[in-house]
Write an enzyme that holds these catalytic residues in place. Structure first.
Site, PDB file in Angstrom:
ATOM      1  N   ARG A  55     -15.745  17.423  -5.113  1.00  0.00           N
ATOM      2  CA  ARG A  55     -16.891  16.813  -5.824  1.00  0.00           C
ATOM      3  C   ARG A  55     -16.921  17.285  -7.266  1.00  0.00           C
ATOM      4  NH1 ARG A  55     -21.418  19.241  -5.529  1.00  0.00           N
ATOM      5  NH2 ARG A  55     -21.383  19.553  -3.281  1.00  0.00           N
ATOM      6  N   TYR A 107     -26.754  -6.072 -19.469  1.00  0.00           N
ATOM      7  CA  TYR A 107     -26.323  -6.304 -18.090  1.00  0.00           C
ATOM      8  C   TYR A 107     -27.543  -6.267 -17.163  1.00  0.00           C
ATOM      9  CZ  TYR A 107     -23.937  -5.487 -13.676  1.00  0.00           C
ATOM     10  OH  TYR A 107     -23.496  -5.582 -12.383  1.00  0.00           O
ATOM     11  N   ASP A 184     -22.470   0.432 -24.412  1.00  0.00           N
ATOM     12  CA  ASP A 184     -21.757  -0.087 -23.239  1.00  0.00           C
ATOM     13  C   ASP A 184     -20.610  -0.954 -23.758  1.00  0.00           C
ATOM     14  OD1 ASP A 184     -20.829  -1.562 -21.054  1.00  0.00           O
ATOM     15  OD2 ASP A 184     -22.788  -1.616 -20.087  1.00  0.00           O
ATOM     16  N   LYS A 209     -14.469  -3.561 -14.416  1.00  0.00           N
ATOM     17  CA  LYS A 209     -14.097  -4.739 -15.185  1.00  0.00           C
ATOM     18  C   LYS A 209     -12.720  -4.528 -15.827  1.00  0.00           C
ATOM     19  CE  LYS A 209     -18.211  -5.549 -13.754  1.00  0.00           C
ATOM     20  NZ  LYS A 209     -19.395  -5.322 -14.548  1.00  0.00           N
TER      21      LYS A 209
END
Ligand SMILES: *Cc1c(COP(=O)(O)O)cnc(C)c1O
Length: 398
Positions: A55, A107, A184, A209
């Site tokens: 982790r 978004y 972004d 993406k």
């Protein structure tokens, strides 16, 4: 963490070689997938290598992060389980009762997080139509972050990052309040734009993406040059646990190695499609940063590599929601689906798909009308894609 040693090279060389060491044990040129969740120690608190527990850090994630940092021109990158987890981490890093200012047509999931999740720790969001014009008037004493998507989604308006940075610097000089700028960069990818070089503090991506680019991984990443910010993000991520799996990190790293080829190809085809759409009688408006008619074409020329417009286009079709529906149901190569940035071309109607959760009046004030079609141009043969768009327009016209 292995250090990136590809600084002197061009983008494509970095994409392939940064974070991609030859395996010292086997000579493998492609890194193995390291699935182990834990790593042996020689005495208590003395790990054999640099890893303890997956982790906190994992070799595949580290290598992917080194590659992204290299491509964004950043000191650090941090990979997360999704683009949305990246947004959430940035918002969770803010002090309680912070105010943020966001571009209007962000978004859909980002809008949802800002309005329906961030408020649970007192974060209040103001959305503004034009950050360069409206930012100064909306800054408050408790404003801590500005969130910018350029080009915006789905209307592809472009914002001058350096101008926004300057407004925030002036504000800091006047009031002593530092306001961070997060950009972004999902729609352009690091190949076309590097927001940190224009003054942004944080750049975020939905790796889902363009960076992964093959529509088979959901993942996110952020990058920064700020030591303190990076340490805070890394601490928070380890505490929250929003990490990508080793396999996804490996796949996304593989995808990233061809980012320059994919984005260049998609951009070149998108430019041609946008020009055809702009000249078509059935199309009333085309939003594409690569068109000379784009309202911020001068910013595109400064901010985008080679003035590239990217692979995303949106346009309004005559005949309303019905024509948009016929068009998007008639394409054969452009699959009707949400998402973007993959090798395969996609088409969608934002008003009832990706942006369906935003109230109609707010949606339309951002240019998201019922007749707006969004296209993600893939890397199939240009001529085939053009022919497909043309035949679907004919069907929509009939
Ligand atoms: C998809 C997307 C996100 C969210 O990313 P996920 O990986 O789907 O969580 C954020 N910003 C933009 C611009 C996106 O396109």
């Amino acid at each position: 963490m292995t250090v990136d040693s590809t600084e002197q090279y061009g983008f494509g060389t970095k994409a392939i070689h940064s974070g991609a060491p030859i395996d010292p044990h086997t000579g493998a040129v492609i890194e193995p997938i390291s699935l182990s969740t834990t790593f042996a120690q020689s005495e208590p608190s003395k790990p054999l290598g640099i890893y303890e527990y997956s982790r906190s850090a994992n070799p595949n994630r580290d290598n992917f992060e080194i590659a992204v940092a290299s491509l964004e021109g950043a000191k650090y990158a941090l990979a997360l389980s999704s683009g949305s987890a990246t947004t959430a981490l940035v918002i969770q890093s803010l002090p309680i009762n912070s105010h943020i200012i966001s571009g209007g047509d962000v978004y859909g999931g980002t809008h949802r997080y800002f309005t329906q999740v961030g408020n649970t720790h007192g974060v209040e969001a103001t959305f503004v139509g034009n950050l360069v014009q409206d930012l100064k008037a909306n800054l408050r004493d408790n404003t801590r972050l500005v969130w910018l998507e350029t080009p915006s989604n789905p209307t592809l308006s472009v914002t001058d990052i350096a101008k926004v940075t300057q407004i925030l610097k002036d504000h800091e000089a006047e009031t002593g309040n530092r306001v961070l700028l997060a950009v972004d960069n999902t729609f352009l990818s690091p190949y076309i734009s590097n927001p940190l070089s224009h003054g942004a503090d944080i750049v975020v991506h939905s790796v889902t993406k363009y960076i992964n680019g093959h529509s088979d991984v959901v993942m996110g990443v952020l990058a920064t040059n700020d030591d303190e910010l990076h340490n805070r993000f890394r601490f928070l991520q380890n505490a929250i646990g929003s990490i990508p799996s080793p396999f996804d990190s490996w796949l996304a790293h593989r995808g990233l190695k061809t980012l320059h080829l994919r984005v260049r190809q998609a951009s070149q085809t998108a430019q041609k499609i946008a020009e055809i759409l702009a000249a078509h009688p059935l199309v009333s408006k085309v939003n594409y940063p690569g068109l000379k008619s784009h309202p911020n074409h001068d910013v595109v020329a400064r901010q985008h590599r080679d003035g590239l417009g990217g692979g995303m286009i949106s346009f309004r079709i005559n005949g309303g929601a019905n024509a948009a529906s016929v068009f998007t149901s008639s394409t054969k190569l452009f699959t009707l689906a949400e998402s973007l940035g993959g090798i395969e071309s996609l088409v969608e109607v934002p008003a009832i798909m990706t942006h369906g959760g935003i109230p109609k009046a707010e949606r339309e004030s951002n240019g998201v009308y019922d007749d707006l079609v969004r296209v993600s141009v893939g890397i199939e043969e240009t001529d085939d894609l053009i022919a497909d768009i043309k035949q679907a327009l004919e069907k929509a016209a009939a």
